[in-house]
Design a protein around this motif. Structure first.
Motif, mmCIF file in Angstrom:
data_model
loop_
_atom_site.group_PDB
_atom_site.id
_atom_site.type_symbol
_atom_site.label_atom_id
_atom_site.label_comp_id
_atom_site.label_asym_id
_atom_site.label_seq_id
_atom_site.Cartn_x
_atom_site.Cartn_y
_atom_site.Cartn_z
ATOM 1 N N VAL A 342 15.140 -26.941 -69.652
ATOM 2 C CA VAL A 342 14.776 -26.498 -70.896
ATOM 3 C C VAL A 342 14.750 -25.152 -70.636
ATOM 4 C CG1 VAL A 342 13.579 -26.499 -73.017
ATOM 5 C CG2 VAL A 342 13.740 -28.480 -71.601
ATOM 6 N N SER A 343 15.727 -24.297 -71.149
ATOM 7 C CA SER A 343 15.665 -22.876 -71.192
ATOM 8 C C SER A 343 15.388 -22.492 -72.748
ATOM 9 C CB SER A 343 17.153 -22.191 -70.816
ATOM 10 O OG SER A 343 16.935 -20.487 -70.936
ATOM 11 N N TRP A 344 14.168 -22.354 -73.179
ATOM 12 C CA TRP A 344 13.866 -22.410 -74.456
ATOM 13 C C TRP A 344 14.241 -21.476 -75.390
ATOM 14 C CZ3 TRP A 344 11.579 -19.773 -78.694
ATOM 15 C CH2 TRP A 344 11.299 -20.984 -79.709
ATOM 16 N N GLY A 345 14.875 -21.896 -76.590
ATOM 17 C CA GLY A 345 15.530 -21.145 -77.562
ATOM 18 C C GLY A 345 17.036 -20.746 -77.258
ATOM 19 N N THR A 411 2.799 -26.554 -84.273
ATOM 20 C CA THR A 411 4.035 -27.190 -83.532
ATOM 21 C C THR A 411 5.491 -26.306 -83.966
ATOM 22 O OG1 THR A 411 3.042 -29.378 -83.348
ATOM 23 C CG2 THR A 411 5.047 -29.298 -82.801
ATOM 24 N N ILE A 412 6.047 -26.235 -82.868
ATOM 25 C CA ILE A 412 7.324 -25.515 -82.940
ATOM 26 C C ILE A 412 8.274 -26.447 -82.511
ATOM 27 C CG2 ILE A 412 8.724 -23.601 -82.412
ATOM 28 C CD1 ILE A 412 6.456 -21.914 -81.713
ATOM 29 N N LYS A 413 9.276 -26.851 -83.324
ATOM 30 C CA LYS A 413 10.410 -27.770 -82.916
ATOM 31 C C LYS A 413 11.656 -27.026 -82.859
ATOM 32 C CE LYS A 413 13.129 -31.599 -85.137
ATOM 33 N NZ LYS A 413 12.929 -32.357 -86.440
ATOM 34 N N SER A 414 12.375 -27.098 -81.774
ATOM 35 C CA SER A 414 13.632 -26.575 -81.630
ATOM 36 C C SER A 414 14.832 -27.734 -81.295
ATOM 37 C CB SER A 414 13.627 -25.572 -80.168
ATOM 38 O OG SER A 414 13.164 -26.148 -79.329
ATOM 39 N N VAL A 415 15.911 -27.559 -81.823
ATOM 40 C CA VAL A 415 16.799 -28.627 -81.729
ATOM 41 C C VAL A 415 17.986 -28.089 -81.169
ATOM 42 C CG1 VAL A 415 18.175 -30.036 -83.131
ATOM 43 C CG2 VAL A 415 15.917 -29.531 -83.940
ATOM 44 N N TYR A 416 18.648 -28.807 -80.246
ATOM 45 C CA TYR A 416 19.579 -28.670 -79.400
ATOM 46 C C TYR A 416 20.816 -29.526 -79.480
ATOM 47 C CZ TYR A 416 15.980 -25.585 -77.348
ATOM 48 O OH TYR A 416 15.036 -24.645 -77.228
ATOM 49 N N LYS A 417 22.062 -29.224 -79.716
ATOM 50 C CA LYS A 417 23.001 -29.954 -80.054
ATOM 51 C C LYS A 417 24.246 -30.004 -78.734
ATOM 52 C CE LYS A 417 22.048 -31.758 -83.931
ATOM 53 N NZ LYS A 417 23.045 -31.817 -85.109
ATOM 54 N N GLN A 418 24.805 -30.923 -78.335
ATOM 55 C CA GLN A 418 25.671 -30.837 -77.020
ATOM 56 C C GLN A 418 26.999 -29.976 -77.501
ATOM 57 O OE1 GLN A 418 28.379 -34.022 -74.472
ATOM 58 N NE2 GLN A 418 26.375 -34.894 -75.486
ATOM 59 N N ILE A 437 18.901 -32.980 -78.823
ATOM 60 C CA ILE A 437 17.645 -32.975 -78.050
ATOM 61 C C ILE A 437 16.633 -32.172 -78.894
ATOM 62 C CG2 ILE A 437 16.236 -32.239 -75.963
ATOM 63 C CD1 ILE A 437 18.973 -32.483 -74.158
ATOM 64 N N ARG A 438 15.616 -32.771 -79.124
ATOM 65 C CA ARG A 438 14.471 -31.937 -79.744
ATOM 66 C C ARG A 438 13.418 -31.574 -78.680
ATOM 67 N NH1 ARG A 438 14.443 -36.630 -84.327
ATOM 68 N NH2 ARG A 438 16.707 -36.487 -85.036
ATOM 69 N N VAL A 439 12.892 -30.309 -78.940
ATOM 70 C CA VAL A 439 11.844 -29.852 -78.016
ATOM 71 C C VAL A 439 10.691 -29.499 -78.812
ATOM 72 C CG1 VAL A 439 11.051 -28.170 -76.327
ATOM 73 C CG2 VAL A 439 13.571 -29.114 -76.315
ATOM 74 N N PHE A 440 9.450 -30.012 -78.332
ATOM 75 C CA PHE A 440 8.227 -29.492 -79.165
ATOM 76 C C PHE A 440 7.504 -28.734 -78.343
ATOM 77 C CE2 PHE A 440 9.898 -33.585 -80.821
ATOM 78 C CZ PHE A 440 10.052 -33.448 -82.190
ATOM 79 N N SER A 441 6.945 -27.765 -79.055
ATOM 80 C CA SER A 441 6.036 -26.958 -78.055
ATOM 81 C C SER A 441 4.968 -26.205 -79.043
ATOM 82 C CB SER A 441 6.735 -25.983 -77.132
ATOM 83 O OG SER A 441 7.644 -25.116 -78.376
ATOM 84 N N ARG A 442 3.886 -25.439 -78.449
ATOM 85 C CA ARG A 442 3.162 -24.491 -79.240
ATOM 86 C C ARG A 442 3.533 -22.985 -78.869
ATOM 87 N NH1 ARG A 442 -1.687 -27.150 -81.081
ATOM 88 N NH2 ARG A 442 -1.102 -29.285 -81.582
ATOM 89 N N ARG A 443 3.228 -22.394 -79.917
ATOM 90 C CA ARG A 443 3.564 -20.792 -79.582
ATOM 91 C C ARG A 443 2.980 -20.348 -78.367
ATOM 92 N NH1 ARG A 443 5.250 -16.449 -82.655
ATOM 93 N NH2 ARG A 443 4.578 -14.463 -82.063
ATOM 94 N N ILE A 471 19.493 -39.622 -79.019
ATOM 95 C CA ILE A 471 18.622 -38.193 -79.372
ATOM 96 C C ILE A 471 17.653 -38.330 -78.041
ATOM 97 C CG2 ILE A 471 16.911 -37.442 -80.705
ATOM 98 C CD1 ILE A 471 18.470 -38.708 -83.044
ATOM 99 N N MET A 472 17.247 -37.385 -77.657
ATOM 100 C CA MET A 472 15.805 -37.360 -76.612
ATOM 101 C C MET A 472 15.017 -36.345 -77.478
ATOM 102 S SD MET A 472 16.374 -35.771 -72.484
ATOM 103 C CE MET A 472 16.977 -37.180 -72.090
ATOM 104 N N GLU A 473 13.845 -36.560 -77.115
ATOM 105 C CA GLU A 473 12.694 -35.600 -77.227
ATOM 106 C C GLU A 473 11.874 -35.385 -76.214
ATOM 107 O OE1 GLU A 473 12.317 -36.958 -82.092
ATOM 108 O OE2 GLU A 473 10.615 -37.589 -80.391
#
Length: 489
Positions: A342-345, A411-418, A437-443, A471-473
């Motif tokens: 995961v290379s965030w963002g 919670t910060i949710k970032s969504v990634y599409k293939q 893919i949905r990635v959940f994180s905190r600031r 879908i992957m989380e």
């Protein structure tokens, strides 16, 4: 009968008195010594506490977080380049919180200067530099003008009523991440002399100009204490260097003459490469991203985008969690032996095989050198790994689509599409079956201690309610104290 006879004729009572006197004297001396040593120890402890308190206070003061308003920017530009490149500056400039100036070679037309001036730094016309010699064959003597923006920026803001801790310089196509810049500079004491930046990704570029030079396109920072002294000596210094190519070389030479070396921060990016920068960005340092450069010479960061819209899209993630942008977390799917990065963002990549972390962080060579001449011009300053010629054999890549935040939970949710390739695959075991893919994180908000000794964060594959299995989380979190990042078999 006496067993012991007196050795002299002294009266027995006198002998007793003398012994008592000696004992009293010895006891007094002993008491004095104990008192003296105790007093000395207390004094030393008090002195040590005082010194420690002084230095702790001084350290706390110097370690207070640098804010954006503590920084002054000097941006090198020209009347030819500014009209097209100012759109990039708008993406990161905040007129309410930032100070600085864009230096051009001659006045802009009134229309160019006032149309959107409230969204940009003020434009300043550089002083005349015709008295300085420039002898690099085939070079551009504007390098002298750009170099002197250091002096002119300091003169403009040295008497400012607001505190100036740092002067930061870059080109008009340098894209700064202001929050990350300020937090990175917070590690350093601005009252000491610091010259901060990074060099080129190409070995030959560093050999040609200097391995210990901050390349100007990636940007560099001077502590205010250093900048003030440098400005006073700058003109006399650059007269000795007519043979140097760029403005950054002149700044480097004069800083060296003051006895100051480069403090390397890998978050500054010169980007002396062309093509697809994905490999560099997905293996980013654990240090915060500070700057990007030469984006017009690279492919757009996101598919189906222009260079500008791609960077604007990137900033939609930066605005939610700037310090986490491009930060790499790696986790594993034990069932399928997938390696997930995961290379965030920016991206999530899935390798359909097990890779050790040391192999994951090697830079995928998706790009090409700045020059095509080969030799040292094709040698990079970091470890690379080749990518497969067949796109279907490469990692499956998911690009960031959008980012959202929940203020109630943080919670910060970032969504990634293939990013689909025309490949045949096994619908059971291939990661190509994943669509989103949905990635959940905190600031991500590291303190100074964590910035000085950064540690990569861990991630986990979360249970998902998707019955179709497309879908992957993933959850990103701080690693546990002794946690290792590897596939658990």
């Amino acid at each position: 009968m006496r067993l012991f006879r007196p050795a002299s004729k002294t009266h027995p009572s006198s002998s007793i008195i003398s012994t008592r006197t000696i004992n009293c004297i010895l006891l007094s001396v002993l008491i004095f010594l104990v008192y003296f040593l105790a007093s000395l120890s207390v004094s030393r402890l008090q002195s040590k506490d005082t010194i420690n308190a002084y230095f702790s206070s001084s350290q706390d003061q110097s370690q207070s977080l640098t804010k954006i308003h503590h920084i002054v920017f000097g941006i090198g530009s020209s009347t030819n380049s500014w009209p097209s490149r100012k759109e990039y500056v708008k993406l990161w400039w905040d007129s309410q919180r930032m100070r600085g100036c864009v230096f051009v070679d001659r006045p802009l037309s009134s229309l160019e200067n006032h149309t959107d001036s409230h969204l940009l730094p003020p434009v300043c016309v550089s002083e005349d530099t015709s008295r300085f010699r420039y002898t690099w064959r085939g070079g551009d003597r504007n390098a002298i003008r750009i170099a002197r923006s250091v002096l002119e920026t300091v003169r403009l803001f040295n008497d400012s009523s607001e505190e100036v801790r740092w002067y930061v310089f870059g080109d008009d196509d340098t894209i700064f991440i202001p929050e990350n810049l300020a937090r990175t500079l917070s590690k350093y004491d601005h009252t000491s002399w610091y010259y901060i930046g990074s060099n080129s990704e190409i070995y030959h570029q560093n050999s040609l100009f200097a391995h210990d030079m901050a390349f100007g396109g990636g940007g560099f920072a001077l502590s205010s204490s250093l900048a003030n002294v440098l400005a006073n000596k700058f003109d006399s210094c650059i007269e000795r260097y007519p043979h140097l190519y760029g403005g950054d070389s002149r700044v480097h030479a004069c800083v060296l003459e003051l006895g100051v070396g480069l403090s390397l921060e890998p978050g500054f990016h010169q980007f002396d490469v062309r093509g697809n920068a994905l490999g560099i960005l997905t293996s980013h340092s654990t240090r915060p991203l500070v700057s990007l450069h030469h984006m017009a010479h690279l492919d757009p960061l996101f598919p189906n985008s222009t260079t500008f819209t791609a960077i604007r899209h990137l900033f939609s993630a930066v605005n939610h969690d700037p310090l986490r942008i491009f930060q790499l977390s790696v986790c594993y799917d034990r069932w399928y032996s997938w390696t997930i990065s995961v290379s965030w963002g920016y991206t999530v990549q899935i390798e359909s095989r097990h890779l050790f972390l040391r192999d994951v962080v090697r830079t995928q060579q998706t790009f090409r050198p700045w020059h095509k001449s080969g030799g040292l011009s094709s040698v990079y300053t970091f470890n690379t790994r080749e990518i497969h010629r067949d796109p279907c054999q490469r990692p499956v890549t998911f690009f960031m689509e959008h980012v959202s935040s929940r203020h109630d939970s943080g919670t910060i949710k970032s969504v990634y599409k293939q990013d689909y390739e025309n490949c045949t695959y096994d619908p059971i075991s291939s990661p190509r079956k994943i669509e989103e893919i949905r990635v959940f994180s905190r600031r991500f908000d590291p303190v100074i201690r964590q910035l000085k000794a950064p540690r990569r964060q861990c991630c986990d594959i979360l249970p998902t309610s998707s019955s179709a299995g497309n879908i992957m989380e993933i959850g990103i979190r701080e690693c546990k104290e002794d946690e290792l990042i590897y596939i658990h078999t």
